[in-house]
Design an enzyme around this catalytic site. Structure first.
Site, PDB file in Angstrom:
ATOM      1  N   THR A 108       0.750  -0.915   0.112  1.00  6.39           N
ATOM      2  CA  THR A 108      -0.068   0.096   0.144  1.00  6.39           C
ATOM      3  C   THR A 108       0.799   1.170   0.117  1.00  6.39           C
ATOM      4  O   THR A 108       0.361   2.344  -0.370  1.00  6.39           O
ATOM      5  CB  THR A 108      -1.000   0.177   1.181  1.00  6.39           C
ATOM      6  OG1 THR A 108      -0.369   0.140   2.350  1.00  6.39           O
ATOM      7  CG2 THR A 108      -1.939  -0.982   1.263  1.00  6.39           C
ATOM      8  N   THR A 179      -4.742   8.048  -3.534  1.00  9.15           N
ATOM      9  CA  THR A 179      -3.650   8.488  -2.585  1.00  9.15           C
ATOM     10  C   THR A 179      -3.888   7.857  -1.219  1.00  9.15           C
ATOM     11  O   THR A 179      -5.159   7.508  -0.725  1.00  9.15           O
ATOM     12  CB  THR A 179      -3.676   9.991  -2.540  1.00  9.15           C
ATOM     13  OG1 THR A 179      -2.466  10.452  -1.742  1.00  9.15           O
ATOM     14  CG2 THR A 179      -4.741  10.454  -1.661  1.00  9.15           C
ATOM     15  N   ARG A 262       5.991  21.475  -3.906  1.00  8.19           N
ATOM     16  CA  ARG A 262       4.741  21.386  -3.147  1.00  8.19           C
ATOM     17  C   ARG A 262       4.489  22.810  -2.550  1.00  8.19           C
ATOM     18  O   ARG A 262       5.126  22.945  -1.224  1.00  8.19           O
ATOM     19  CB  ARG A 262       4.766  20.221  -2.140  1.00  8.19           C
ATOM     20  CG  ARG A 262       4.409  18.962  -2.960  1.00  8.19           C
ATOM     21  CD  ARG A 262       4.708  17.780  -2.239  1.00  8.19           C
ATOM     22  NE  ARG A 262       3.890  17.724  -0.856  1.00  8.19           N
ATOM     23  CZ  ARG A 262       2.805  17.337  -0.616  1.00  8.19           C
ATOM     24  NH1 ARG A 262       1.998  17.163  -1.426  1.00  8.19           N
ATOM     25  NH2 ARG A 262       2.201  17.577   0.768  1.00  8.19           N
TER      26      ARG A 262
HETATM   27  N1  ASN Z   1       4.985  -1.637   3.842  1.00  5.59           N
HETATM   28  C1  ASN Z   1       3.995  -2.227   3.192  1.00  5.59           C
HETATM   29  C2  ASN Z   1       4.043  -2.032   1.774  1.00  5.59           C
HETATM   30  O1  ASN Z   1       3.808  -0.972   1.196  1.00  5.59           O
HETATM   31  C3  ASN Z   1       2.597  -1.688   3.447  1.00  5.59           C
HETATM   32  C4  ASN Z   1       1.384  -2.419   3.207  1.00  5.59           C
HETATM   33  O2  ASN Z   1       1.367  -3.093   1.946  1.00  5.59           O
HETATM   34  N2  ASN Z   1       0.265  -2.404   3.745  1.00  5.59           N
HETATM   35  O3  ASN Z   1       4.504  -2.839   0.970  1.00  5.59           O
END
Ligand code: ASN
Length: 357
Positions: A108, A179, A262
Site C-alpha cells: 500500500t 492517494t 509542493r
Molecule cells: N509496507 C507495506 C508495503 O507497502 C505496507 C502495506 O502493504 N500495507 O509494502
C-alpha cells in the site's frame, strides 16, 4: 474470463520476523484457495479446490483460467522504483494475449505511485487492470486481504472499464487519482479530486460514466509503444514557512531533471523564492508547482504570491495527486522529454489523471 495476477509484494504476502513484517507467506496457495471459493458468475469459471496451486504462467492447458506471476524479489513497496513499475508493465504485456483482465497485488505504501505509473504506460492495453493489496497480512484473522482481492475480482466480473484502477476498502478508484490517506484504516485510500468509479455493496453502485462497458476508451492520450521507465532525477520539495532561497538553491544543485515544488494552497510561495525557480528553469529543470492540500487545484496567478512562478517558467500540477505528478514526470522523462517541453506535457491529460478545463 482469464484473470492474470501479478504479485509484486506488500503486506498482503508478509509474515512476522524479528525485524518486522517481511515477504514470506504462501500467497500462491492462499490465492488458489480463495479462487476456488470465489462465487463465480457463469462467465468466470474458477478452478476446483483440488486443482491446487496456480501455475506461474498461463494455465489454459490444465483447463484453468487464472495465472500468477510472482515478481522477484518480492518487495515492501517502499523499495519500489520506476524499474519495478516497468517489471509489472512487462508482465502484463507478456500475458495480454491470454488474459481478459489483470490484478496487481502490491504494497500500500507506494501503491498509488505504481497505479499512476501503470496508467501512463498502459494506455494501449485493452484489458482493465486493478491494483490492490491489504493493510494486514493474508494470514491474520481480521485481514482485509480477502475483501480486497475478492472486491477486485468482483469489479472485473461486473465489467470494470479499461484503464488502471485501485480497489481498496470497498471502493474502486481511478488508479491515477488515488492517494494513501491512512496507515491503519482498512479504507486506506481516497480519491480527493475524482469520484470513485464504484462502491462495493449489495448491489455494487457504479458511477454512471464508469458502469460496465460505458467507458470503452481511457480518457487522454494514447501513448504508442512508450519507452520503458528509467530512474530519472526527479525530486520533490515541500515548502515550509521560512524556507530560504539559499536552501532551495542548494536543493536544486546540481539541477535535477524535474522538481515538484509542493507549495501552499493554490500554488503560493514567498516571492523571494521566485529567482531561484527562474534560475532552475534557465538550467533546464522542469519546475512543477503542486499543492500541499489533499484536495488541491493549482492555479498559479490567482494570488500575487504565486503569480511570479508562472512568469519564471514553472507549471502548475492542476488537480493531480503528488503520486500522479511524480509518476508522470518519470514517465515523460523516460520518453526523452526535458525542460519546457516536459513541463508543457504535464498540463496534458495522459490517462485521466488531470482535469483539463
Ligand atoms: N509496507 C507495506 C508495503 O507497502 C505496507 C502495506 O502493504 N500495507 O509494502
Amino acid at each position: 474470463m482469464h484473470v492474470h495476477f501479478t504479485y509484486a509484494g506488500g503486506t498482503i504476502g508478509m509474515v512476522d520476523s524479528p525485524h518486522g513484517l517481511q515477504p514470506g507467506a504462501d500467497l500462491e496457495a492462499w490465492l488458489a484457495d480463495l479462487l476456488a471459493a470465489f462465487p463465480a458468475p457463469k462467465h468466470m469459471p474458477v478452478p476446483p479446490r483440488s486443482a491446487g496451486r496456480i501455475a506461474p504462467d498461463r494455465t489454459d492447458a490444465q483447463g484453468r483460467n487464472t495465472s500468477l506471476t510472482t515478481l522477484h524479489p518480492l518487495l515492501d513497496s517502499a523499495q519500489a522504483a520506476p524499474q519495478t513499475w516497468q517489471s509489472i508493465v512487462n508482465d502484463l504485456y507478456a500475458h495480454a494475449g491470454v488474459a481478459d483482465a489483470f490484478v496487481v497485488l502490491h504494497g500500500t505504501d507506494t501503491m498509488a505511485y505504481t497505479a499512476s505509473a501503470l496508467s501512463y504506460a498502459l494506455t494501449e492495453l485493452k484489458q482493465p487492470v486493478i491494483v490492490t493489496g491489504s493493510q494486514l497480512p493474508l494470514g491474520v484473522s481480521d485481514s482485509d486481504a480477502v475483501a480486497n482481492v475478492v472486491g477486485a475480482l468482483q469489479a472485473l466480473t461486473q465489467g470494470a472499464p479499461r484503464g488502471v484502477h485501485l480497489f481498496f476498502g470497498g471502493r474502486l478508484l481511478a488508479g491515477n487519482r488515488a492517494t494513501k490517506i491512512s496507515t491503519w484504516s482498512l479504507t486506506g485510500f481516497d480519491s480527493p479530486s475524482a469520484a470513485p468509479l464504484a462502491l462495493a455493496g449489495a448491489p455494487w453502485h457504479w458511477t454512471a460514466s464508469t458502469a460496465a462497458g460505458a467507458a470503452a476508451t481511457v480518457p487522454g492520450v494514447v501513448w504508442k509503444e512508450p519507452a520503458p521507465f528509467g530512474r530519472h532525477d526527479v525530486i520533490v520539495v515541500d515548502a515550509v514557512p521560512g524556507l530560504s532561497a539559499a536552501r532551495l538553491a542548494q536543493l536544486l544543485t546540481p539541477p535535477p531533471v524535474a522538481v515538484v515544488l509542493r507549495a501552499f494552497g493554490v500554488g503560493n510561495l514567498p516571492p523571494e523564492l521566485t529567482a531561484v525557480i527562474a534560475q532552475a528553469v534557465a538550467e533546464g529543470v522542469a519546475v512543477v508547482v503542486s499543492s500541499q492540500c489533499l484536495q488541491g487545484e493549482v492555479e498559479l496567478g490567482r494570488y500575487a504570491a504565486g503569480d511570479g512562478l508562472a512568469a519564471a517558467g514553472a507549471v502548475g500540477s492542476g488537480d493531480m495527486t503528488l503520486e500522479a505528478t511524480y509518476a508522470k514526470l518519470q514517465f515523460l522523462a523516460s520518453q526523452g522529454l526535458r525542460g519546457a517541453e516536459l513541463g508543457a506535457w504535464m498540463g496534458r491529460n495522459l490517462a485521466g489523471e488531470l482535469t483539463v478545463e
